[in-house]
Design a protein around this motif. Structure first.
Motif, PDB file in Angstrom:
ATOM      1  N   ALA A  16      -0.535   6.474  42.566  1.00  0.00           N
ATOM      2  CA  ALA A  16       0.595   6.773  41.678  1.00  0.00           C
ATOM      3  C   ALA A  16       1.919   6.650  42.413  1.00  0.00           C
ATOM      4  CB  ALA A  16       0.440   8.171  41.079  1.00  0.00           C
ATOM      5  N   ILE A  17       1.972   7.141  43.646  1.00  0.00           N
ATOM      6  CA  ILE A  17       3.210   7.094  44.423  1.00  0.00           C
ATOM      7  C   ILE A  17       3.607   5.656  44.730  1.00  0.00           C
ATOM      8  CG2 ILE A  17       4.227   7.624  46.680  1.00  0.00           C
ATOM      9  CD1 ILE A  17       2.564  10.248  46.613  1.00  0.00           C
ATOM     10  N   PHE A  18       2.665   4.868  45.238  1.00  0.00           N
ATOM     11  CA  PHE A  18       3.007   3.531  45.708  1.00  0.00           C
ATOM     12  C   PHE A  18       3.137   2.505  44.587  1.00  0.00           C
ATOM     13  CE2 PHE A  18       0.908   5.152  49.736  1.00  0.00           C
ATOM     14  CZ  PHE A  18       2.116   5.361  50.386  1.00  0.00           C
ATOM     15  N   SER A  19       2.591   2.811  43.414  1.00  0.00           N
ATOM     16  CA  SER A  19       2.704   1.865  42.298  1.00  0.00           C
ATOM     17  C   SER A  19       3.748   2.291  41.271  1.00  0.00           C
ATOM     18  CB  SER A  19       1.342   1.680  41.612  1.00  0.00           C
ATOM     19  OG  SER A  19       0.901   2.887  41.019  1.00  0.00           O
ATOM     20  N   ARG A  20       4.409   3.421  41.508  1.00  0.00           N
ATOM     21  CA  ARG A  20       5.496   3.856  40.619  1.00  0.00           C
ATOM     22  C   ARG A  20       6.633   2.828  40.672  1.00  0.00           C
ATOM     23  NH1 ARG A  20      10.220   4.820  40.952  1.00  0.00           N
ATOM     24  NH2 ARG A  20      10.070   4.533  43.202  1.00  0.00           N
ATOM     25  N   ARG A  21       7.184   2.512  39.522  1.00  0.00           N
ATOM     26  CA  ARG A  21       8.285   1.551  39.449  1.00  0.00           C
ATOM     27  C   ARG A  21       9.372   2.059  38.508  1.00  0.00           C
ATOM     28  NH1 ARG A  21       6.550   0.331  43.359  1.00  0.00           N
ATOM     29  NH2 ARG A  21       5.389  -1.516  44.011  1.00  0.00           N
ATOM     30  N   ASP A  22      10.598   1.637  38.768  1.00  0.00           N
ATOM     31  CA  ASP A  22      11.709   1.880  37.855  1.00  0.00           C
ATOM     32  C   ASP A  22      11.663   0.769  36.814  1.00  0.00           C
ATOM     33  OD1 ASP A  22      14.032   2.681  36.648  1.00  0.00           O
ATOM     34  OD2 ASP A  22      15.269   2.604  38.445  1.00  0.00           O
ATOM     35  N   VAL A  23      11.210   1.113  35.609  1.00  0.00           N
ATOM     36  CA  VAL A  23      10.942   0.104  34.579  1.00  0.00           C
ATOM     37  C   VAL A  23      12.188  -0.124  33.735  1.00  0.00           C
ATOM     38  CG1 VAL A  23       9.537  -0.452  32.572  1.00  0.00           C
ATOM     39  CG2 VAL A  23       8.496   0.701  34.531  1.00  0.00           C
ATOM     40  N   ARG A  24      12.536  -1.379  33.553  1.00  0.00           N
ATOM     41  CA  ARG A  24      13.705  -1.718  32.748  1.00  0.00           C
ATOM     42  C   ARG A  24      13.363  -2.660  31.594  1.00  0.00           C
ATOM     43  NH1 ARG A  24      16.560  -2.449  37.831  1.00  0.00           N
ATOM     44  NH2 ARG A  24      17.039  -0.368  38.625  1.00  0.00           N
ATOM     45  N   GLY A  25      12.511  -3.661  31.845  1.00  0.00           N
ATOM     46  CA  GLY A  25      12.430  -4.748  30.880  1.00  0.00           C
ATOM     47  C   GLY A  25      11.097  -5.035  30.254  1.00  0.00           C
ATOM     48  N   GLN A  26      10.058  -4.218  30.477  1.00  0.00           N
ATOM     49  CA  GLN A  26       8.760  -4.579  29.910  1.00  0.00           C
ATOM     50  C   GLN A  26       8.170  -3.498  29.018  1.00  0.00           C
ATOM     51  OE1 GLN A  26       9.531  -4.675  33.259  1.00  0.00           O
ATOM     52  NE2 GLN A  26       7.900  -3.782  34.487  1.00  0.00           N
ATOM     53  N   PHE A  27       9.040  -2.731  28.356  1.00  0.00           N
ATOM     54  CA  PHE A  27       8.558  -1.717  27.417  1.00  0.00           C
ATOM     55  C   PHE A  27       7.952  -2.379  26.181  1.00  0.00           C
ATOM     56  CE2 PHE A  27      11.777   0.862  29.663  1.00  0.00           C
ATOM     57  CZ  PHE A  27      10.978   1.935  30.023  1.00  0.00           C
ATOM     58  N   THR A  28       6.893  -1.771  25.665  1.00  0.00           N
ATOM     59  CA  THR A  28       6.308  -2.198  24.398  1.00  0.00           C
ATOM     60  C   THR A  28       6.733  -1.193  23.322  1.00  0.00           C
ATOM     61  OG1 THR A  28       4.258  -0.908  24.560  1.00  0.00           O
ATOM     62  CG2 THR A  28       4.318  -3.045  25.701  1.00  0.00           C
ATOM     63  N   PRO A  29       6.624  -1.564  22.043  1.00  0.00           N
ATOM     64  CA  PRO A  29       7.025  -0.635  20.974  1.00  0.00           C
ATOM     65  C   PRO A  29       6.005   0.455  20.676  1.00  0.00           C
ATOM     66  CG  PRO A  29       6.288  -2.707  20.028  1.00  0.00           C
ATOM     67  CD  PRO A  29       6.295  -2.908  21.524  1.00  0.00           C
ATOM     68  N   ASP A  30       4.876   0.456  21.355  1.00  0.00           N
ATOM     69  CA  ASP A  30       3.838   1.440  21.075  1.00  0.00           C
ATOM     70  C   ASP A  30       4.352   2.861  21.325  1.00  0.00           C
ATOM     71  OD1 ASP A  30       1.836  -0.603  20.641  1.00  0.00           O
ATOM     72  OD2 ASP A  30       1.885  -0.904  22.811  1.00  0.00           O
ATOM     73  N   PRO A  31       4.142   3.759  20.380  1.00  0.00           N
ATOM     74  CA  PRO A  31       4.623   5.139  20.563  1.00  0.00           C
ATOM     75  C   PRO A  31       3.839   5.859  21.651  1.00  0.00           C
ATOM     76  CG  PRO A  31       3.288   4.983  18.577  1.00  0.00           C
ATOM     77  CD  PRO A  31       3.462   3.576  19.071  1.00  0.00           C
ATOM     78  N   VAL A  32       4.502   6.799  22.306  1.00  0.00           N
ATOM     79  CA  VAL A  32       3.839   7.658  23.281  1.00  0.00           C
ATOM     80  C   VAL A  32       3.309   8.875  22.523  1.00  0.00           C
ATOM     81  CG1 VAL A  32       4.097   8.993  25.400  1.00  0.00           C
ATOM     82  CG2 VAL A  32       5.415   6.880  25.097  1.00  0.00           C
ATOM     83  N   PRO A  33       1.999   9.080  22.480  1.00  0.00           N
ATOM     84  CA  PRO A  33       1.450  10.222  21.723  1.00  0.00           C
ATOM     85  C   PRO A  33       2.002  11.554  22.239  1.00  0.00           C
ATOM     86  CG  PRO A  33      -0.292   8.681  22.315  1.00  0.00           C
ATOM     87  CD  PRO A  33       0.934   8.247  23.070  1.00  0.00           C
ATOM     88  N   ASP A  34       2.088  12.505  21.332  1.00  0.00           N
ATOM     89  CA  ASP A  34       2.651  13.809  21.694  1.00  0.00           C
ATOM     90  C   ASP A  34       1.859  14.488  22.806  1.00  0.00           C
ATOM     91  OD1 ASP A  34       4.655  13.514  19.842  1.00  0.00           O
ATOM     92  OD2 ASP A  34       3.680  14.741  18.303  1.00  0.00           O
ATOM     93  N   ASP A  35       0.521  14.324  22.809  1.00  0.00           N
ATOM     94  CA  ASP A  35      -0.246  14.989  23.852  1.00  0.00           C
ATOM     95  C   ASP A  35       0.019  14.390  25.227  1.00  0.00           C
ATOM     96  OD1 ASP A  35      -1.557  12.647  23.002  1.00  0.00           O
ATOM     97  OD2 ASP A  35      -3.495  13.358  23.723  1.00  0.00           O
ATOM     98  N   VAL A  36       0.232  13.078  25.279  1.00  0.00           N
ATOM     99  CA  VAL A  36       0.571  12.425  26.550  1.00  0.00           C
ATOM    100  C   VAL A  36       1.951  12.866  27.011  1.00  0.00           C
ATOM    101  CG1 VAL A  36       1.004  10.214  27.691  1.00  0.00           C
ATOM    102  CG2 VAL A  36      -0.913  10.445  26.081  1.00  0.00           C
ATOM    103  N   LEU A  37       2.900  12.843  26.085  1.00  0.00           N
ATOM    104  CA  LEU A  37       4.252  13.274  26.428  1.00  0.00           C
ATOM    105  C   LEU A  37       4.254  14.736  26.863  1.00  0.00           C
ATOM    106  CD1 LEU A  37       7.196  12.377  26.549  1.00  0.00           C
ATOM    107  CD2 LEU A  37       7.430  13.018  24.143  1.00  0.00           C
ATOM    108  N   GLY A  38       3.451  15.545  26.208  1.00  0.00           N
ATOM    109  CA  GLY A  38       3.361  16.953  26.589  1.00  0.00           C
ATOM    110  C   GLY A  38       2.833  17.139  27.998  1.00  0.00           C
ATOM    111  N   ARG A  39       1.834  16.348  28.390  1.00  0.00           N
ATOM    112  CA  ARG A  39       1.299  16.459  29.749  1.00  0.00           C
ATOM    113  C   ARG A  39       2.348  16.040  30.783  1.00  0.00           C
ATOM    114  NH1 ARG A  39      -3.494  14.414  27.260  1.00  0.00           N
ATOM    115  NH2 ARG A  39      -3.124  12.282  28.009  1.00  0.00           N
ATOM    116  N   ILE A  40       3.100  15.020  30.454  1.00  0.00           N
ATOM    117  CA  ILE A  40       4.141  14.539  31.371  1.00  0.00           C
ATOM    118  C   ILE A  40       5.232  15.598  31.539  1.00  0.00           C
ATOM    119  CG2 ILE A  40       5.963  12.809  31.642  1.00  0.00           C
ATOM    120  CD1 ILE A  40       4.062  10.817  30.236  1.00  0.00           C
TER     121      ILE A  40
END
Length: 227
Positions: A16-40
């Motif tokens: 997770a540490i070494f593959s973390r990236r600052d993402v700018r241009g490759q977002f998809t329109p798929d919604p982030v489920p509430d349970d996933v967002l809650g865990r984050i």
């Protein structure tokens, strides 16, 4: 020890540490489920904080109209930033994708309430900025948890703080720490965008490690002392 990490768990953390990236241009329109967002968000809320003051708040932004207003301020600030560079640097800057405000399904403002525990806070008596640093720890927790969930995160710092607070109704006493774009992505790059596009290269760890006194090379991790 019962609380020791297994080899697989340690490897997952470093992944997770070494593959973390600052993402700018490759977002998809798929919604982030509430349970996933809650865990984050829960991972962010479990960051260390000075005096256990937990000075953060998390303001979720999903309204496209609000995102548009934030993006408009980014466009103004980005043009101002471009003017600070010269020559080839300005040309390269103009080509960089530095935000995903409208594309990301979720935007998130992480803030710091510096008055949450009153004027005297354990651990902040001599280093008053420790509450701000605590909130940055929350951002890092959030970022790593998001990566483990397959969710991309991009930090947008090219914004006017006053405009950001006005658009989102943030009280005067509250300090914006990080404006983040979150969402699933088509892929995670293998190297940071700015490194891949020639803006900066990663500095060797050996150049950054001293021992006992500033500038004294570390015999294990530091660069060899000059002859």
């Amino acid at each position: 020890m019962d609380d020791a990490f297994t080899l697989a768990e340690r490897e997952a953390l470093y992944k997770a540490i070494f593959s973390r990236r600052d993402v700018r241009g490759q977002f998809t329109p798929d919604p982030v489920p509430d349970d996933v967002l809650g865990r984050i968000l829960r991972a962010a809320h479990h960051a260390p904080s000075v005096g256990f003051m937990q000075p953060w708040n998390f303001l979720l932004v999903t309204d496209p109209a609000v995102k548009e207003r934030i993006h408009a301020d980014f466009a103004t600030a980005n043009a101002e930033a471009a003017d600070r560079f010269d020559g080839d640097r300005r040309v390269l800057y103009s080509r960089l994708k530095l935000e995903g405000i409208r594309e990301a399904p979720v935007n998130l403002l992480v803030t710091c309430d510096r008055e949450r525990c009153g004027p005297v806070v354990l651990g902040r008596t001599h280093m008053p900025t420790m509450d701000l640093y605590s909130c940055v720890c929350a951002v890092q927790n959030l970022w790593l948890a998001a990566r483990a969930e397959g969710v991309g995160v991009g930090w947008v710092s090219i914004l006017h703080e006053s405009a950001l607070k006005a658009i989102l109704g943030v009280p005067d006493r509250i300090v914006p720490i990080a404006y983040l774009c979150l969402g699933y992505v088509s892929h995670f790059e293998t190297t940071p965008d700015l490194e891949r596009q020639g803006w900066r290269q990663r500095v060797a760890l050996e150049e950054l490690v001293y021992r006992d006194r500033w500038g004294d090379s570390d015999p294990v991790f530091g660069a060899p002392s000059p002859d």
